[in-house]
Scaffold this motif. Structure first.
Motif, PDB file in Angstrom:
ATOM      1  N   THR A 156     -57.720  43.768   7.086  1.00 55.06           N
ATOM      2  CA  THR A 156     -56.737  44.819   7.320  1.00 55.06           C
ATOM      3  C   THR A 156     -55.644  44.324   8.256  1.00 55.06           C
ATOM      4  N   GLY A 157     -56.006  43.515   9.246  1.00 60.52           N
ATOM      5  CA  GLY A 157     -55.011  42.989  10.175  1.00 60.52           C
ATOM      6  C   GLY A 157     -53.990  42.089   9.510  1.00 60.52           C
ATOM      7  N   THR A 158     -54.456  41.110   8.743  1.00 55.85           N
ATOM      8  CA  THR A 158     -53.519  40.168   8.110  1.00 55.85           C
ATOM      9  C   THR A 158     -52.709  40.848   7.018  1.00 55.85           C
ATOM     10  N   LEU A 159     -53.364  41.704   6.253  1.00 48.39           N
ATOM     11  CA  LEU A 159     -52.666  42.355   5.146  1.00 48.39           C
ATOM     12  C   LEU A 159     -51.637  43.363   5.653  1.00 48.39           C
ATOM     13  N   THR A 160     -51.950  44.046   6.748  1.00 50.91           N
ATOM     14  CA  THR A 160     -50.992  44.986   7.323  1.00 50.91           C
ATOM     15  C   THR A 160     -49.737  44.261   7.784  1.00 50.91           C
ATOM     16  N   ARG A 161     -49.911  43.095   8.415  1.00 56.23           N
ATOM     17  CA  ARG A 161     -48.739  42.326   8.856  1.00 56.23           C
ATOM     18  C   ARG A 161     -47.893  41.887   7.672  1.00 56.23           C
ATOM     19  N   THR A 162     -48.540  41.442   6.608  1.00 54.46           N
ATOM     20  CA  THR A 162     -47.802  41.022   5.413  1.00 54.46           C
ATOM     21  C   THR A 162     -47.038  42.197   4.811  1.00 54.46           C
ATOM     22  N   LEU A 163     -47.693  43.344   4.723  1.00 54.48           N
ATOM     23  CA  LEU A 163     -47.060  44.524   4.122  1.00 54.48           C
ATOM     24  C   LEU A 163     -45.939  45.064   5.006  1.00 54.48           C
ATOM     25  N   ALA A 164     -46.073  44.915   6.316  1.00 55.14           N
ATOM     26  CA  ALA A 164     -45.010  45.358   7.210  1.00 55.14           C
ATOM     27  C   ALA A 164     -43.732  44.553   6.980  1.00 55.14           C
ATOM     28  N   GLU A 165     -43.883  43.234   6.833  1.00 47.63           N
ATOM     29  CA  GLU A 165     -42.715  42.385   6.572  1.00 47.63           C
ATOM     30  C   GLU A 165     -42.130  42.693   5.194  1.00 47.63           C
ATOM     31  N   LEU A 166     -43.004  42.860   4.214  1.00 46.00           N
ATOM     32  CA  LEU A 166     -42.543  43.204   2.870  1.00 46.00           C
ATOM     33  C   LEU A 166     -41.814  44.541   2.890  1.00 46.00           C
ATOM     34  N   GLY A 167     -42.383  45.517   3.603  1.00 45.47           N
ATOM     35  CA  GLY A 167     -41.780  46.842   3.668  1.00 45.47           C
ATOM     36  C   GLY A 167     -40.431  46.843   4.349  1.00 45.47           C
ATOM     37  N   SER A 168     -40.273  46.018   5.373  1.00 42.45           N
ATOM     38  CA  SER A 168     -38.988  45.983   6.079  1.00 42.45           C
ATOM     39  C   SER A 168     -37.882  45.444   5.173  1.00 42.45           C
ATOM     40  N   THR A 169     -38.206  44.439   4.372  1.00 45.13           N
ATOM     41  CA  THR A 169     -37.225  43.872   3.439  1.00 45.13           C
ATOM     42  C   THR A 169     -36.903  44.857   2.324  1.00 45.13           C
ATOM     43  N   LEU A 170     -37.950  45.465   1.766  1.00 43.01           N
ATOM     44  CA  LEU A 170     -37.751  46.431   0.692  1.00 43.01           C
ATOM     45  C   LEU A 170     -36.974  47.643   1.181  1.00 43.01           C
ATOM     46  N   LEU A 171     -37.227  48.062   2.413  1.00 44.16           N
ATOM     47  CA  LEU A 171     -36.527  49.227   2.950  1.00 44.16           C
ATOM     48  C   LEU A 171     -35.023  49.003   2.999  1.00 44.16           C
ATOM     49  N   LEU A 172     -34.604  47.838   3.479  1.00 40.66           N
ATOM     50  CA  LEU A 172     -33.167  47.582   3.596  1.00 40.66           C
ATOM     51  C   LEU A 172     -32.485  47.679   2.240  1.00 40.66           C
ATOM     52  N   ARG A 173     -33.110  47.096   1.209  1.00 41.00           N
ATOM     53  CA  ARG A 173     -32.526  47.190  -0.132  1.00 41.00           C
ATOM     54  C   ARG A 173     -32.496  48.636  -0.609  1.00 41.00           C
ATOM     55  N   THR A 174     -33.570  49.358  -0.317  1.00 41.45           N
ATOM     56  CA  THR A 174     -33.684  50.729  -0.802  1.00 41.45           C
ATOM     57  C   THR A 174     -32.710  51.663  -0.098  1.00 41.45           C
ATOM     58  N   VAL A 175     -32.564  51.503   1.211  1.00 42.64           N
ATOM     59  CA  VAL A 175     -31.614  52.338   1.954  1.00 42.64           C
ATOM     60  C   VAL A 175     -30.198  52.140   1.420  1.00 42.64           C
ATOM     61  N   ARG A 176     -29.846  50.892   1.180  1.00 44.71           N
ATOM     62  CA  ARG A 176     -28.508  50.610   0.641  1.00 44.71           C
ATOM     63  C   ARG A 176     -28.314  51.295  -0.707  1.00 44.71           C
ATOM     64  N   ASP A 177     -29.307  51.151  -1.581  1.00 47.53           N
ATOM     65  CA  ASP A 177     -29.187  51.773  -2.912  1.00 47.53           C
ATOM     66  C   ASP A 177     -29.212  53.292  -2.816  1.00 47.53           C
ATOM     67  N   TRP A 178     -30.008  53.823  -1.906  1.00 46.61           N
ATOM     68  CA  TRP A 178     -30.121  55.273  -1.752  1.00 46.61           C
ATOM     69  C   TRP A 178     -28.805  55.877  -1.242  1.00 46.61           C
ATOM     70  N   LEU A 179     -28.201  55.242  -0.246  1.00 43.57           N
ATOM     71  CA  LEU A 179     -26.944  55.758   0.293  1.00 43.57           C
ATOM     72  C   LEU A 179     -25.795  55.589  -0.690  1.00 43.57           C
TER      73      LEU A 179
END
Length: 306
Positions: A156-179
């Protein structure tokens, strides 16, 4: 809005982007660690380092807290593992809504422990979902998702860190597309939904009657918290790393048995043998199973139980 380590990369991505972060909401400071010293949340630490305005409400249902948020006039709220559910009065404040970064492929594993749930169920893949929040628990329409494979040694520790980094990158793309109006919300299918349960400290207790495969998943899912533990000579023994062993044994579940290299030692379960890779005895540091055997020659043949 966020609290644990999962929210830190998300916050940093927004700060390093082109967005004006007018405030960071996180839970109040709490006692933590053996000394029970009052500590700020990881998100507060990151926000303070970035010079951001930090708000730590006891509740978001009080009128004063709602008015304070309304006074900030946010266009958009981003949520990443926040401490509270957002009431309708808060969800309606930002004109572009509230986006949640959730570490699962919704509608699979709604709720508080999606990463551990994926490991407990033996899933081969997981991912991150960016969701437009509604008044339900992780029920809002999905704006974007990205999948990744789960590694054989992931916890859970390693996978959470990986998903956090993935989520931060995906969020930036999504926020741009959403706005920009390019992201189209996709409703979740409730018939496909599953929920993750809240994990408690007692969940870490190992039941040796379970199959070795199930216990191995628990060891990974409950790392780092609450940890998987048993007892030996009246002391708590944490099992840090373990895998099912290609071995058979006739001894009762919970019996420690020697194994051929490279596993060295294992524990009989209700179905199969669990090979121990690393352990930590109460009051001691984490060591490999081989190191533990060198210091405790009487470990094979012992019966582990609480």
């Amino acid at each position: 809005m966020g609290t644990p380590d999962f929210g830190v990369p998300v916050l940093k991505s927004l700060v390093e982007g082109t967005y004006d972060v007018v405030a960071v909401y996180t839970r109040p400071d709490r006692p933590a660690g053996r000394g029970r010293q009052v500590m700020p949340s990881p998100v507060k630490i990151a926000a303070t380092a970035a010079g951001l305005h930090v708000v730590q409400p006891v509740s978001l249902r009080e009128e004063a807290a709602i008015q304070e948020l309304r006074g900030l006039r946010p266009d958009l709220v981003v949520v990443a593992a926040f401490a509270y559910l957002l009431p309708p009065e808060v969800l309606s404040i930002p004109p572009r809504g509230c986006l949640n970064v959730h570490p699962s492929l919704l509608p699979r594993y709604r709720g508080p422990s999606p990463v551990a749930a994926a490991l407990l169920n033996g899933d081969r893949e997981t991912g991150v979902s960016i969701m437009l929040m509604d008044s339900g628990l992780d029920t809002g329409p999905i704006l974007s998702q990205e999948r990744i494979s789960i590694g054989a040694d992931d916890t859970t520790g390693t996978l959470t860190r990986t998903l956090a980094e993935l989520g931060s990158t995906l969020l930036l793309r999504t926020v741009r597309d959403w706005l920009d109006g390019r992201a189209v919300p996709r409703p979740q299918h409730g018939s496909e939904a599953t929920c993750s349960a809240r994990i408690s400290a007692k969940d870490g207790r190992i039941e040796w009657m379970l199959p070795a495969e199930v216990i191995a998943r628990q060891v990974r899912a409950y790392n780092p918290w609450p940890g998987s533990y048993t007892a030996w000579k009246g002391l708590r023994l944490k099992i840090i790393g373990a895998v099912p062993a290609p071995a058979a044994a006739s001894e009762p579940p919970g019996t420690v048995v020697p194994l051929p290299r490279p596993d060295h030692v294992g524990v009989v379960t209700g179905d199969g043998v669990l090979a121990l890779r690393s352990v930590q005895l109460e009051g001691k540091r984490e060591v490999t199973a081989e190191e533990f055997l060198r210091g405790h020659r009487d470990f094979p043949g012992a019966h582990l139980d609480l």
